[in-house]
Design an enzyme around this catalytic site. Structure first.
Site, short mmCIF file in Angstrom:
data_model
loop_
_atom_site.label_atom_id
_atom_site.label_comp_id
_atom_site.label_asym_id
_atom_site.label_seq_id
_atom_site.Cartn_x
_atom_site.Cartn_y
_atom_site.Cartn_z
N SER A 13 6.29 -0.62 4.08
CA SER A 13 5.02 -1.23 3.67
C SER A 13 3.86 -0.43 4.24
O SER A 13 3.70 -0.32 5.47
CB SER A 13 4.93 -2.67 4.17
N ASP A 40 0.74 -3.78 -0.33
CA ASP A 40 0.28 -5.15 -0.14
C ASP A 40 -1.18 -5.29 -0.55
O ASP A 40 -2.07 -4.79 0.13
CB ASP A 40 0.44 -5.55 1.32
N MET A 42 -4.33 -7.64 -1.00
CA MET A 42 -4.83 -8.92 -0.47
C MET A 42 -6.31 -9.08 -0.78
O MET A 42 -7.06 -8.11 -0.71
CB MET A 42 -4.64 -8.96 1.05
N HIS A 71 2.79 -5.77 -4.32
CA HIS A 71 2.89 -7.18 -3.93
C HIS A 71 1.49 -7.77 -3.98
O HIS A 71 0.66 -7.48 -3.12
CB HIS A 71 3.49 -7.22 -2.50
N MET A 142 9.56 -14.17 1.53
CA MET A 142 8.69 -13.90 2.69
C MET A 142 9.33 -14.51 3.93
O MET A 142 9.62 -15.71 3.96
CB MET A 142 7.31 -14.53 2.50
N ASP A 180 10.65 -9.65 2.99
CA ASP A 180 9.36 -9.09 3.45
C ASP A 180 8.84 -9.87 4.65
O ASP A 180 8.54 -11.06 4.54
CB ASP A 180 8.35 -9.17 2.29
C1 DX5 Z 1 2.59 -9.40 4.75
C2 DX5 Z 1 3.08 -8.29 3.85
C3 DX5 Z 1 4.17 -7.46 4.40
C4 DX5 Z 1 3.84 -6.74 5.68
C5 DX5 Z 1 5.08 -6.71 6.50
O1 DX5 Z 1 1.74 -10.21 4.01
O2 DX5 Z 1 3.54 -8.84 2.62
O3 DX5 Z 1 4.63 -6.54 3.42
O4 DX5 Z 1 3.41 -5.43 5.50
O5 DX5 Z 1 4.77 -6.16 7.73
P1 DX5 Z 1 5.83 -6.15 8.91
O6 DX5 Z 1 7.03 -5.40 8.44
O7 DX5 Z 1 5.11 -5.50 10.02
O8 DX5 Z 1 6.17 -7.61 9.20
ZN ZN Z 2 4.39 -7.43 1.17
#
Ligand code: DX5
Ligand code: ZN
Length: 234
Positions: A13, A40, A42, A71, A142, A180
């Site tokens: 990611s 990701d 957001m 995502h 998740m 994830d």
């Molecule tokens: C969180 C994201 C993840 C994030 C995971 O909202 O969807 O993809 O990057 O990060 P780690 O692997 O550090 O938990």
């Molecule tokens: Zn993600």
């Protein structure tokens, strides 16, 4: 019968990368053996953080041949899906909560020639997607609440992963089961025992000095009981 993928997929990611050097960080994980690049998106509304949009996806497209696994943590998602498709996303995944018509959203993603994914938050039940499985190429579970990297793995989601593995196997289709959040060499073995196909990892890859070593450590997390290579079905 064996529905295991021939290879465990590792999707770093980019959220945990150096944002001043995104092109280089993308190429670096590809050289290090990554399969997909997880992006990701957001909006500061669906989740309490803001990252990037289609312009950055488009810019990264030139830096890698890896599938771009987008995502979307935005609401509404529908008005932006075409822009992400045009930017070069290969997979577009949405949360059921991001709009009122999940079935239509998945149809839209498929109509643009992209693989369609659905994402289940820790509080979202499997039932939210059972009636749209025919439109789904990827299911993402998740194991943190979305919005930030580096959070602790939520182990209560393991049962959901196992349930989804059985559901996917019943379809007879090769829907990819992705996990994830909080994935590390320590949490990955349990996740893989439950039947995950793809590990997404931000901190566990980009937070280290040696990306190849980090990716290899995640691959090595698959216990011998679930072989990395399908046995051909015998
Ligand atoms: C969180 C994201 C993840 C994030 C995971 O909202 O969807 O993809 O990057 O990060 P780690 O692997 O550090 O938990
Ligand atoms: Zn993600």
């Amino acid at each position: 019968m064996n529905t295991l993928p021939t290879r465990l997929l590792i999707a770093p990611s980019l959220l945990a990368a150096d944002f001043a050097r995104l092109g280089e960080e993308t190429a670096a994980v590809e050289r290090a053996g990554a399969d997909w690049l997880h992006l990701d998106v957001m909006d500061g509304h669906f989740v309490p953080n803001i990252t990037f949009g289609p312009l950055v996806v488009k810019a990264l497209r030139k830096h890698t041949a890896m599938p771009l696994d987008v995502h979307l943590m935005i609401a509404p998602a529908d008005p932006y899906i075409a822009a992400f498709a045009e930017a070069g996303a290969d997979h577009i995944s949405v949360h059921p909560e991001s709009g009122p018509h999940l079935h239509r959203t998945l149809q839209l993603i498929r109509s643009l020639g992209k693989k369609a994914g659905v994402v289940l938050n820790p509080g979202t039940p499997v039932e939210a997607i059972v009636n749209v499985l025919d439109l789904v190429d990827i299911i993402m579970v998740m194991t943190v609440n979305p919005g930030f990297g580096g959070q602790a793995f939520i182990a209560s989601q393991l049962g959901k992963i196992a349930t989804l593995r059985r559901l996917i196997d019943q379809t007879g289709r090769d829907i990819v089961l992705q996990i994830d959040g909080g994935i590390t060499p320590a949490t990955a073995p349990d996740v893989l025992d439950m039947g995950a196909d793809c590990l997404i990892a931000g901190t566990a890859v980009y937070g280290t000095q040696d990306y190849a070593k980090a990716i290899a450590a995640l691959r090595a997390a698959r216990r011998s009981g679930r072989p990395d290579v399908a046995d051909g079905g015998g």
